[in-house]
Design a protein around this motif. Sequence first.
Motif, mmCIF file in Angstrom:
data_model
loop_
_atom_site.group_PDB
_atom_site.id
_atom_site.type_symbol
_atom_site.label_atom_id
_atom_site.label_comp_id
_atom_site.label_asym_id
_atom_site.label_seq_id
_atom_site.Cartn_x
_atom_site.Cartn_y
_atom_site.Cartn_z
ATOM 1 N N GLY A 199 0.794 -1.223 0.000
ATOM 2 C CA GLY A 199 0.000 0.000 0.000
ATOM 3 C C GLY A 199 0.823 1.267 0.000
ATOM 4 O O GLY A 199 0.290 2.352 0.191
ATOM 5 N N ASP A 242 -5.501 0.543 -7.681
ATOM 6 C CA ASP A 242 -6.907 0.911 -7.791
ATOM 7 C C ASP A 242 -7.109 1.772 -9.035
ATOM 8 O O ASP A 242 -6.666 2.923 -9.076
ATOM 9 C CB ASP A 242 -7.327 1.684 -6.542
ATOM 10 C CG ASP A 242 -8.811 2.001 -6.517
ATOM 11 O OD1 ASP A 242 -9.492 1.752 -7.539
ATOM 12 O OD2 ASP A 242 -9.294 2.494 -5.487
ATOM 13 N N ASP A 297 -6.929 -3.810 6.021
ATOM 14 C CA ASP A 297 -6.026 -3.507 7.137
ATOM 15 C C ASP A 297 -5.786 -2.003 7.268
ATOM 16 O O ASP A 297 -5.661 -1.487 8.384
ATOM 17 C CB ASP A 297 -4.703 -4.238 6.958
ATOM 18 C CG ASP A 297 -4.835 -5.743 7.140
ATOM 19 O OD1 ASP A 297 -5.791 -6.176 7.811
ATOM 20 O OD2 ASP A 297 -3.988 -6.484 6.596
ATOM 21 N N ASP A 298 -5.729 -1.296 6.136
ATOM 22 C CA ASP A 298 -5.582 0.163 6.183
ATOM 23 C C ASP A 298 -6.770 0.799 6.902
ATOM 24 O O ASP A 298 -6.608 1.695 7.741
ATOM 25 C CB ASP A 298 -5.480 0.750 4.773
ATOM 26 C CG ASP A 298 -4.202 0.363 4.055
ATOM 27 O OD1 ASP A 298 -3.194 0.114 4.734
ATOM 28 O OD2 ASP A 298 -4.233 0.299 2.803
ATOM 29 N N TYR A 339 -13.934 -0.333 -1.918
ATOM 30 C CA TYR A 339 -13.620 0.813 -1.065
ATOM 31 C C TYR A 339 -14.840 1.701 -0.855
ATOM 32 O O TYR A 339 -15.129 2.134 0.265
ATOM 33 C CB TYR A 339 -12.485 1.590 -1.715
ATOM 34 C CG TYR A 339 -12.002 2.811 -0.977
ATOM 35 C CD1 TYR A 339 -11.491 2.721 0.310
ATOM 36 C CD2 TYR A 339 -12.019 4.066 -1.598
ATOM 37 C CE1 TYR A 339 -11.019 3.840 0.986
ATOM 38 C CE2 TYR A 339 -11.547 5.190 -0.930
ATOM 39 C CZ TYR A 339 -11.054 5.078 0.346
ATOM 40 O OH TYR A 339 -10.591 6.185 1.003
ATOM 41 N N THR A 372 -6.602 -0.925 1.682
ATOM 42 C CA THR A 372 -6.954 -2.293 2.057
ATOM 43 C C THR A 372 -7.812 -2.326 3.320
ATOM 44 O O THR A 372 -7.975 -1.317 4.023
ATOM 45 C CB THR A 372 -5.685 -3.121 2.304
ATOM 46 O OG1 THR A 372 -5.016 -2.608 3.468
ATOM 47 C CG2 THR A 372 -4.737 -3.050 1.104
ATOM 48 N N ARG A 424 -12.246 -8.166 4.318
ATOM 49 C CA ARG A 424 -10.877 -8.681 4.441
ATOM 50 C C ARG A 424 -10.462 -9.428 3.171
ATOM 51 O O ARG A 424 -9.307 -9.341 2.733
ATOM 52 C CB ARG A 424 -10.757 -9.597 5.648
ATOM 53 C CG ARG A 424 -9.315 -10.031 5.933
ATOM 54 C CD ARG A 424 -9.278 -11.090 7.032
ATOM 55 N NE ARG A 424 -9.762 -10.584 8.298
ATOM 56 C CZ ARG A 424 -9.023 -9.920 9.180
ATOM 57 N NH1 ARG A 424 -7.749 -9.668 8.894
ATOM 58 N NH2 ARG A 424 -9.533 -9.506 10.314
ATOM 59 N N LEU A 483 -10.796 -6.309 -0.030
ATOM 60 C CA LEU A 483 -9.980 -5.093 0.017
ATOM 61 C C LEU A 483 -8.538 -5.488 0.309
ATOM 62 O O LEU A 483 -8.065 -5.417 1.447
ATOM 63 C CB LEU A 483 -10.513 -4.122 1.069
ATOM 64 C CG LEU A 483 -11.657 -3.196 0.608
ATOM 65 C CD1 LEU A 483 -12.899 -4.006 0.275
ATOM 66 C CD2 LEU A 483 -11.980 -2.179 1.691
ATOM 67 N N VAL A 484 -7.855 -5.933 -0.750
ATOM 68 C CA VAL A 484 -6.494 -6.449 -0.626
ATOM 69 C C VAL A 484 -5.548 -5.570 -1.440
ATOM 70 O O VAL A 484 -5.971 -4.740 -2.247
ATOM 71 C CB VAL A 484 -6.422 -7.908 -1.102
ATOM 72 C CG1 VAL A 484 -7.281 -8.797 -0.213
ATOM 73 C CG2 VAL A 484 -6.875 -8.034 -2.562
ATOM 74 N N SER A 485 -4.256 -5.764 -1.241
ATOM 75 C CA SER A 485 -3.249 -4.927 -1.890
ATOM 76 C C SER A 485 -3.357 -5.013 -3.412
ATOM 77 O O SER A 485 -3.722 -6.051 -3.973
ATOM 78 C CB SER A 485 -1.847 -5.352 -1.456
ATOM 79 O OG SER A 485 -1.666 -5.152 -0.073
#
Length: 395
Positions: free
Chosen positions: A152, A368, A379-380, A309, A377, A360, A363-365
């Motif tokens: 990211g 975009d 995690d972000d 997102y 992501t 989870r 929304l992964v690396s």
Amino acid sequence: MPIPLRWRLLDERTGATLTDCAVVDGLFVDRVFPPEPLYERYTLSSCAPTGPLLAAVDGTGPAWFGNFVLEGAHVPGRPVDGGCGAGCQDCDEIVEELLDVRVVGHRPAPGGPGLLDIDLEGHRRDNDNNRGGAVPPAVFGYRLSAWSTANGSIEGTPAGECADITGLFHERPDAWPPGPPLTLLGCRPGLNRSIEAELAHVRVDGTVHPMSWGQRVFGTVVAVRPSILGNDLVDITTDARIPEPLAATDRPLWDMWHAGGPTGPNLWAKLDRSGRYLWVRAAAVHRRHAPDKPADTVYHLDGRYVTDYDAFYCAIGEAVNGPGGWFGGDLFWLHENAATGDGGATPGFRLIWHNSEVARSHLVSGYDRKSWLPVVTFDDLVRHLTGDGVQLELR
């Protein structure tokens, strides 16, 4: 039956009502959001590549490397002012960013041994730098950097220098040009002068929701005549154009909000990502300002449809403020609402994110191709929420 006057022009300086209208013809245009980018071919001339650009050329790394930034480089021996050559503009004016870039060819350059001419394919980020990309800046070559999408990150990695770039600086059509001249249908009262007005949407309950700068009305009244809608109303022809008209696909959403707004949760779930972005934007315009709820309020985010997102902002808006609610549409406004309040929830609130495994897994690396940035992501989002004091519980 009275004709609903659903649009209002507010004087730019005083906020007074200039006129109410049933229809603003020219506000919605037959375009698709977001507009497709114009991919172009560029050539870096007399280039000494390093890092990811060299790896793309010699095959030790991928040909695609996301975003590419060019900054004016000074010539050795010349006075340096902020990294620019003598006589060039401020560096902020000479930075150019290319998006979704890949190397498509290279060959020896006539400028000297070891130098290459390198062909790129991508598109320019739309901005006002260098007269919208139409005029080359007065610089002495360019420093190059590539944006990595690993983890990211949006940190630039040095990629070398080049003497020039061809194919970048030329006139382009507007990606989202102004709309046609406006005709205001079914208005009361009439207008007979120049207009400098803020456009607002009026809902059936009488609440008034000012829109953004991109929908303001600046121009002159050309003609006033009895309205085709009758009811002692008038139609007003103007030479004003909406700077950023709404897409035709926006119209059903605005009709829904005019009629009272969403009648239940997750009505946005059937939309694609572009439609979800438009939903969040309409929700922002139609938000109802009220004091933040008590600090002990617990909010439940329905995560079943958070597959991208923009879906996250649809879902958290509804979790905090009910169907059609808004709690930000990007990381800046998410932070403002979560950390400082005034978004409906007292800072430090508890948020239970149900079915969080959906986000989870989606929304992964990556890269975009809506924002032209590394993906935000799951995690972000978790890191931003908890960093702003949200008591987050993932289920």
